[in-house]
Design an enzyme around this catalytic site. Structure first.
Site, PDB file in Angstrom:
ATOM      1  N   LYS A  43      -0.087  -6.055  -2.870  1.00 57.85           N
ATOM      2  CA  LYS A  43       0.911  -7.099  -3.127  1.00 57.85           C
ATOM      3  C   LYS A  43       1.015  -7.960  -1.868  1.00 57.85           C
ATOM      4  CE  LYS A  43       2.205  -5.220  -7.118  1.00 57.85           C
ATOM      5  NZ  LYS A  43       2.156  -5.804  -8.443  1.00 57.85           N
TER       6      LYS A  43
ATOM      7  N   LYS B 243      -5.723  -0.463  -5.719  1.00 57.71           N
ATOM      8  CA  LYS B 243      -6.344  -1.318  -6.733  1.00 57.71           C
ATOM      9  C   LYS B 243      -5.971  -2.779  -6.497  1.00 57.71           C
ATOM     10  CE  LYS B 243      -4.474  -1.662 -10.948  1.00 57.71           C
ATOM     11  NZ  LYS B 243      -3.634  -2.871 -10.800  1.00 57.71           N
TER      12      LYS B 243
ATOM     13  N   ASP C 164      -4.611  -6.294  -8.108  1.00 57.05           N
ATOM     14  CA  ASP C 164      -3.657  -6.545  -9.182  1.00 57.05           C
ATOM     15  C   ASP C 164      -4.380  -7.157 -10.384  1.00 57.05           C
ATOM     16  OD1 ASP C 164      -0.172  -7.008  -8.508  1.00 57.05           O
ATOM     17  OD2 ASP C 164      -1.161  -6.319 -10.317  1.00 57.05           O
ATOM     18  N   GLU C 165      -3.682  -7.153 -11.529  1.00 58.72           N
ATOM     19  CA  GLU C 165      -4.381  -7.527 -12.768  1.00 58.72           C
ATOM     20  C   GLU C 165      -4.812  -8.992 -12.784  1.00 58.72           C
ATOM     21  OE1 GLU C 165      -1.225  -6.636 -12.647  1.00 58.72           O
ATOM     22  OE2 GLU C 165      -0.098  -8.349 -13.380  1.00 58.72           O
TER      23      GLU C 165
ATOM     24  N   HIS D  10      -6.678  -1.569 -17.066  1.00 58.59           N
ATOM     25  CA  HIS D  10      -5.328  -2.152 -16.997  1.00 58.59           C
ATOM     26  C   HIS D  10      -5.046  -2.772 -18.363  1.00 58.59           C
ATOM     27  CE1 HIS D  10      -1.897  -4.594 -15.816  1.00 58.59           C
ATOM     28  NE2 HIS D  10      -1.866  -3.963 -14.665  1.00 58.59           N
TER      29      HIS D  10
ATOM     30  N   LYS E 242       9.819  -0.062 -14.558  1.00 59.67           N
ATOM     31  CA  LYS E 242      10.363  -1.367 -15.003  1.00 59.67           C
ATOM     32  C   LYS E 242       9.849  -1.788 -16.383  1.00 59.67           C
ATOM     33  CE  LYS E 242       6.715  -4.267 -12.948  1.00 59.67           C
ATOM     34  NZ  LYS E 242       6.303  -5.099 -11.793  1.00 59.67           N
TER      35      LYS E 242
ATOM     36  N   GLN F 224       1.181   4.924  -9.601  1.00 60.09           N
ATOM     37  CA  GLN F 224       0.878   3.751  -8.767  1.00 60.09           C
ATOM     38  C   GLN F 224       2.147   3.017  -8.376  1.00 60.09           C
ATOM     39  OE1 GLN F 224      -3.529   2.691 -10.612  1.00 60.09           O
ATOM     40  NE2 GLN F 224      -1.824   1.359 -11.019  1.00 60.09           N
ATOM     41  N   PHE F 225       2.225   2.599  -7.132  1.00 57.92           N
ATOM     42  CA  PHE F 225       3.424   1.969  -6.578  1.00 57.92           C
ATOM     43  C   PHE F 225       3.035   0.679  -5.863  1.00 57.92           C
ATOM     44  CE2 PHE F 225       5.874   5.960  -6.943  1.00 57.92           C
ATOM     45  CZ  PHE F 225       4.836   6.865  -7.105  1.00 57.92           C
TER      46      PHE F 225
ATOM     47  N   GLY G 273       5.404  -2.615  -5.418  1.00 54.55           N
ATOM     48  CA  GLY G 273       6.596  -2.880  -4.618  1.00 54.55           C
ATOM     49  C   GLY G 273       7.171  -1.625  -4.012  1.00 54.55           C
TER      50      GLY G 273
HETATM   51  C1  CAP Z   1       2.995  -2.807 -10.917  1.00 55.02           C
HETATM   52  C2  CAP Z   1       1.982  -3.763 -11.493  1.00 55.02           C
HETATM   53  C3  CAP Z   1       1.323  -3.277 -12.748  1.00 55.02           C
HETATM   54  C4  CAP Z   1       2.273  -3.049 -13.883  1.00 55.02           C
HETATM   55  C5  CAP Z   1       1.478  -2.762 -15.128  1.00 55.02           C
HETATM   56  C6  CAP Z   1       2.595  -5.122 -11.769  1.00 55.02           C
HETATM   57  O1  CAP Z   1       3.528  -3.372  -9.779  1.00 55.02           O
HETATM   58  O2  CAP Z   1       0.949  -3.974 -10.554  1.00 55.02           O
HETATM   59  O3  CAP Z   1       0.395  -4.274 -13.133  1.00 55.02           O
HETATM   60  O4  CAP Z   1       3.019  -1.966 -13.601  1.00 55.02           O
HETATM   61  O5  CAP Z   1       2.357  -2.224 -16.073  1.00 55.02           O
HETATM   62  O6  CAP Z   1       1.841  -6.081 -11.565  1.00 55.02           O
HETATM   63  O7  CAP Z   1       3.738  -5.149 -12.234  1.00 55.02           O
HETATM   64  P1  CAP Z   1       4.904  -2.744  -9.225  1.00 55.02           P
HETATM   65  P2  CAP Z   1       1.832  -1.086 -17.053  1.00 55.02           P
HETATM   66  O8  CAP Z   1       4.618  -1.312  -8.833  1.00 55.02           O
HETATM   67  O9  CAP Z   1       5.279  -3.599  -8.031  1.00 55.02           O
HETATM   68  O10 CAP Z   1       5.881  -2.823 -10.340  1.00 55.02           O
HETATM   69  O11 CAP Z   1       1.266  -0.036 -16.159  1.00 55.02           O
HETATM   70  O12 CAP Z   1       3.059  -0.669 -17.795  1.00 55.02           O
HETATM   71  O13 CAP Z   1       0.806  -1.737 -17.902  1.00 55.02           O
HETATM   72 MG    MG Z   2      -0.075  -5.475 -11.610  1.00 59.72          MG
END
Ligand code: CAP
Ligand code: MG
Length: 423
Positions: free
Chosen positions: A152, A178, A180-181, A268, A309, A373-374, A376
Site C-alpha cells: 500500500k 502481493k 494490489d489488485e 484475487h 471490512k 493478509q493485512f 492497512g
Molecule cells: C485488502 C485489499 C484486498 C481486499 C480484497 C484491498 O486491503 O488489498 O484487495 O481485501 O477483498 O485492496 O482492500 P486491506 P476480498 O487489508 O488494507 O483492507 O479478499 O474480500 O476479495
Molecule cells: Mg487489494
C-alpha cells in the site's frame, strides 16, 4: 414455451452423469413451476415459444429435469445431462446454466447457489498444480497460517519504493507480499522492473531471516501479455503469480493454468461482489470458488467470515472454505456437496480490513489452513511496516501457542502498540 416438453419431474433422481444446479427462484407474477419450466428450457435446448425444428431425439437426449421445488425457501434443483456440456470448457458450462436465464422476465430474482459437477466434468479439468500440500512444502510452513501483506498505497509507488516496502514486510516477519489488485504495469511502476527489484529484495530478506519469502506479482493483462509476464517471473526466480480472476476471465485463467509454468497461482476476486453480493440474485461465491478450483488456482480470496471490512456471511465463507480445501463435502440446505478425488485443494485467503487484533477471532472461525493478509493492518501500524509485520507474526504466534493476545503483548511491544491503535 414449448408445452410438449415437460421439464418437471419431482420423482426424478439424478444419475452420476448429471450436472445438478441449485437455484433460488423468485418467479415474476407466475407460478414457480412455470418459471422453472422457462429456466430449464432457456438453460438447455428450448426458447420462449414452440419451434418447428425441435425433434424427439434432441428432447429425449438433452432435456433437463426440474426434480425439486421448495416453495417455502424458493430453492429449486435442476439436473442436466453431462451431454449438454463440453468437458474442460467452463465458459460453455456457465453460458448454459448461468447465462440468459438471469435476464428472463419470468423471474423477479434468480440466484445460482451451487453446482454439483459429475465426475466426467470434474476430471476434465486440471485443478491446482500445487494445492495446499504443495504450498506448505514450498513455503516450509507446516501448521500455522501463512501471513502476508499487500503493498500500500494500492498503486503509486515506483519500483524501488515498492521493493523497499516488500523488504520491510518480509524482514518484519511476513511470509507473503502481493501486489494490489489494480497494480499491473503503470507509467510510474513498470511490471518487469518491479519484479526484478522486488525479487532481489526477497533474496536479501531470505538471507537475513533464514525464512522462505514469497512475492506474488499481479500478471493480470491481455492473455499473451499475461503469459509473457508470468514467464518473466519464472525466469527471474519467482514462485508465485497473482491474477484477478473475474476481470481476467475464466478462459484466461485456464490458459494460465494450462501453460503449466510451475508457478503457484493466487486468485484475487476483485469484481466478485457485483454478482455475489445480492442474496436474492446473481451467483454465489461458493460457485465461483468451485469453478476457480476446478480450473486450477492454488489460492483464492474467500472473505474473512465477517471479521474484516468486506461482506460475506460467516457460514457461507466456511462452506466455501470446505468446498476448496476438501475433496468430499456433504450437501446442506444451501450446498449440493461434492466428491473431487483427483482435484488438488485450493488454499483459502482471508483479506480485507484485517489488523493484528483480528487474528484470534479470524483463526478461530476459519482455522489455520489459510493465508491471512493485512494491507492497512500492516502499513498502518503507528511504528511503520516492519513493526506492523512483527505485530502480525506475534499475534499469530500467540494464537498458535494458545496464549491470549493481550498476555503475549506484554512482551511483544509491536503487538501491544497495534492492539492499542486498533481498539
Ligand atoms: C485488502 C485489499 C484486498 C481486499 C480484497 C484491498 O486491503 O488489498 O484487495 O481485501 O477483498 O485492496 O482492500 P486491506 P476480498 O487489508 O488494507 O483492507 O479478499 O474480500 O476479495
Ligand atoms: Mg487489494
Amino acid at each position: 414455451m414449448d408445452k410438449t416438453l415437460d421439464y418437471i419431474n419431482l420423482k426424478y433422481t439424478p444419475t452420476k452423469n448429471d450436472l445438478v444446479v441449485l437455484y433460488r427462484v423468485e418467479p415474476n407474477k407466475i407460478s414457480i413451476e412455470t418459471a422453472c419450466e422457462h429456466l430449464a428450457a432457456e438453460s438447455s435446448i428450448g426458447t420462449w415459444t414452440e419451434i418447428s425444428t425441435m425433434n424427439p431425439r434432441v428432447a429425449k437426449k438433452l432435456k433437463p429435469t426440474v426434480f425439486s421445488i421448495d416453495k417455502k425457501t424458493k430453492m429449486v434443483k435442476i439436473a442436466y445431462t453431462k451431454d449438454l456440456f463440453e468437458n474442460a470448457n467452463m465458459p460453455e458450462i456457465l453460458s448454459s446454466i448461468a447465462g440468459n436465464i438471469f435476464g428472463m422476465s419470468v423471474v423477479k430474482n434468480l440466484r445460482l447457489v451451487d453446482i454439483y459437477f459429475p465426475k466426467s466434468i470434474v476430471d476434465s479439468f486440471k485443478g491446482p498444480a500445487f494445492g495446499i500440500e504443495g504450498i506448505r512444502k514450498l513455503t516450509r510452513i507446516k501448521e500455522r497460517p501463512l501471513v502476508g501483506t499487500i503493498i500500500k498505497p494500492k498503486v503509486g509507488l515506483n519500483e524501488k519504493e515498492h521493493a523497499q516496502v516488500a523488504y520491510n514486510a518480509w524482514v518484519g516477519g511476513l511470509d507473503v507480499v502481493k501486489d494490489d489488485e489494480n497494480l499491473t504495469s503503470m507509467s510510474f511502476n513498470n511490471f518487469d522492473l518491479r519484479v526484478k527489484e522486488t525479487l532481489n529484495a526477497r533474496d536479501i530478506a531470505e538471507r537475513k531471516t533464514g525464512e522462505k519469502k514469497i512475492y506474488m506479482p499481479n500478471v493480470t493483462a491481455e492473455t499473451t501479455e499475461m503469459l509473457r509476464r508470468a514467464n518473466l517471473v519464472k525466469k527471474q526466480g519467482g514462485e508465485y503469480i497473482m491474477v484477478d480472476i473475474l476481470t481476467l476471465g475464466w478462459s484466461a485463467l485456464q490458459t494460465l493454468r494450462d501453460a503449466n509454468l510451475g508457478l503457484v497461482i493466487h486468485a484475487h476476486r476483485a469484481m466478485h461482489a457485483a454478482i455475489t453480493r445480492n442474496p436474492k440474485h446473481g451467483i454465489s461465491m461458493l460457485v465461483l470458488a468451485k469453478v476457480t478450483r476446478l480450473i486450477g488456482a492454488d489460492q483464492l480470496h474467500i472473505g474473512t467470515a465477517q471479521v474484516g471490512k468486506m461482506t460475506g456471511e460467516k457460514d457461507e465463507v466456511i462452506d466455501i472454505e470446505n468446498a476448496i480445501e476438501y475433496s468430499k463435502t456433504k450437501s446442506t440446505e444451501n450446498t449440493l456437496g461434492q466428491n473431487w478425488q483427483n482435484i488438488k485443494t485450493t488454499l483459502a485467503v482471508a483479506s480485507g480490513g484485517l489488523h493484528p487484533g483480528h487474528i484470534p477471532k479470524l483463526l478461530s472461525k476459519m482455522g489455520t489452513n489459510i493465508v491471512a493478509q493485512f494491507g492497512g493492518g500492516c502499513h498502518g501500524h503507528p511504528q511503520g511496516t516492519i513493526a506492523g509485520a512483527k505485530a502480525i507474526r506475534q499475534a499469530t504466534n500467540a494464537y498458535m501457542k494458545k496464549i491470549p493476545a493481550k498476555t503475549y503483548a506484554k512482551t511483544a511491544p509491536e503487538l501491544k502498540c497495534a492492539l492499542e491503535h486498533w481498539k
